[in-house]
Design a protein around this motif. Structure first.
Motif, short mmCIF file in Angstrom:
data_model
loop_
_atom_site.label_atom_id
_atom_site.label_comp_id
_atom_site.label_asym_id
_atom_site.label_seq_id
_atom_site.Cartn_x
_atom_site.Cartn_y
_atom_site.Cartn_z
N LEU A 78 0.81 -1.36 0.06
CA LEU A 78 -0.06 0.15 0.04
C LEU A 78 0.92 1.24 -0.01
O LEU A 78 0.69 2.48 -0.90
N GLU A 79 1.96 1.34 0.94
CA GLU A 79 2.82 2.62 0.82
C GLU A 79 3.41 2.89 -0.48
O GLU A 79 3.51 3.77 -1.03
N ARG A 80 3.99 1.60 -1.13
CA ARG A 80 4.64 1.74 -2.43
C ARG A 80 3.80 2.02 -3.44
O ARG A 80 3.99 3.07 -4.36
N ALA A 81 2.65 1.69 -3.31
CA ALA A 81 1.31 2.42 -4.25
C ALA A 81 0.86 3.50 -3.92
O ALA A 81 -0.19 4.16 -4.60
N GLU A 82 1.27 4.14 -2.73
CA GLU A 82 1.10 5.64 -2.19
C GLU A 82 -0.88 5.45 -2.09
O GLU A 82 -1.27 6.25 -2.30
N ASP A 83 -1.02 4.34 -1.72
CA ASP A 83 -2.59 4.09 -1.45
C ASP A 83 -2.79 4.29 0.34
O ASP A 83 -3.05 3.56 0.96
N PHE A 84 -2.56 5.75 0.57
CA PHE A 84 -2.67 6.10 2.04
C PHE A 84 -4.25 5.88 2.66
O PHE A 84 -4.12 5.89 3.79
N GLU A 85 -5.12 6.05 1.49
CA GLU A 85 -6.55 5.64 2.11
C GLU A 85 -6.77 4.20 2.44
O GLU A 85 -7.33 4.21 3.41
N GLY A 86 -5.87 3.37 1.95
CA GLY A 86 -5.98 2.03 2.19
C GLY A 86 -5.34 1.66 3.65
O GLY A 86 -5.68 0.54 4.12
N LEU A 87 -4.59 2.74 3.95
CA LEU A 87 -3.90 2.43 5.15
C LEU A 87 -4.70 2.82 6.50
O LEU A 87 -4.07 2.65 7.46
N GLY A 88 -5.79 3.21 6.14
CA GLY A 88 -6.67 3.47 7.56
C GLY A 88 -6.66 2.53 8.15
O GLY A 88 -6.94 1.00 7.83
N PHE A 89 -6.44 2.51 9.64
CA PHE A 89 -6.57 1.33 10.79
C PHE A 89 -7.85 0.35 10.38
O PHE A 89 -7.89 -0.67 10.61
N TYR A 90 -9.15 0.93 10.30
CA TYR A 90 -10.23 0.32 10.10
C TYR A 90 -10.16 -0.73 8.99
O TYR A 90 -10.64 -1.62 8.90
N LYS A 91 -9.63 -0.05 7.90
CA LYS A 91 -9.40 -1.06 6.51
C LYS A 91 -8.62 -1.99 6.86
O LYS A 91 -8.67 -3.18 6.48
N LEU A 92 -7.35 -1.78 7.56
CA LEU A 92 -6.27 -2.85 7.95
C LEU A 92 -7.28 -3.98 8.79
O LEU A 92 -6.67 -4.86 8.58
N GLU A 93 -7.83 -3.42 9.73
CA GLU A 93 -8.51 -4.24 10.60
C GLU A 93 -9.30 -5.16 10.03
O GLU A 93 -9.65 -6.45 10.04
N GLU A 94 -10.15 -4.53 9.00
CA GLU A 94 -11.08 -5.68 8.26
C GLU A 94 -10.30 -6.48 7.59
O GLU A 94 -10.54 -7.67 7.23
N LYS A 95 -9.17 -5.97 6.90
CA LYS A 95 -8.35 -7.02 6.15
C LYS A 95 -7.71 -8.11 6.64
O LYS A 95 -7.62 -9.27 6.38
N LYS A 125 0.79 8.69 9.80
CA LYS A 125 -0.40 9.43 9.93
C LYS A 125 -1.65 8.80 9.31
O LYS A 125 -2.79 9.00 9.79
N ALA A 126 -1.33 8.37 8.15
CA ALA A 126 -2.46 7.57 7.41
C ALA A 126 -3.27 6.53 8.29
O ALA A 126 -4.41 6.52 8.10
N ILE A 127 -2.40 5.93 8.97
CA ILE A 127 -2.75 4.55 9.73
C ILE A 127 -3.71 5.42 10.82
O ILE A 127 -4.80 4.96 11.11
#
Length: 150
Positions: A78-95, A125-127
């Motif tokens: 996600l970081e390499r793709a610069e997908d900072f929205e995908g790094l949100g904690f709730y999205k990570l938790e869902e994953k 900060k994104a997380i």
């Protein structure tokens, strides 16, 4: 899980943490955090893998190596793709298991990576921007003062 293996790990953990409290300059802070929170030290201690072909304590960790490695690979992508929205904690938790299923394990894995100096502040900060109270300020430092025994 074999009781002797658990006892041996706890002895190793205690010895490491006592050494860390007495001579912190001789120890890695992120590794101390991993021992304190029983996180598989995937960023450290590869000697077990080289010597034994596997970590003899793999079953003992609260945060298993497979979980921590999967989290690290995913957030790195996600970081390499610069997908900072995908790094949100709730999205990570869902994953990684869904609502609260692995929340503390995810927090401990992320803090281990952060204390080790992985990723930049924009990433963190994104997380933290979209996170529950227990994850909206992930630890970036660990010190001997954070070690306590109960």
């Amino acid at each position: 899980m074999e009781q002797n293996l658990v006892a041996l790990y706890e002895l190793k953990r205690l010895t490491f943490l006592l050494g860390y409290k007495q001579n912190p300059e001789s120890f890695n802070d992120a590794l101390a955090f991993a021992y304190f929170n029983r996180v598989a030290p995937i960023l450290h201690e590869n000697i077990e893998l080289e010597t034994y072909g596997a970590d003899p304590f793999a079953d003992v960790y609260a945060v298993k190596a497979e979980f921590a490695t999967e989290v690290l690979r995913y957030v790195d992508e996600l970081e390499r793709a610069e997908d900072f929205e995908g790094l949100g904690f709730y999205k990570l938790e869902e994953k990684f298991g869904g609502y609260k299923a692995n929340r503390i394990k995810l927090i401990h894995a992320l803090e281990y990576f952060r204390i080790d100096g992985r990723f930049d502040e924009k990433f963190w900060k994104a997380i933290e921007a979209n996170a529950p109270a227990e994850a909206n300020s992930l630890d970036s430092k660990f010190s001997p003062e954070d070690v306590y025994f109960v």
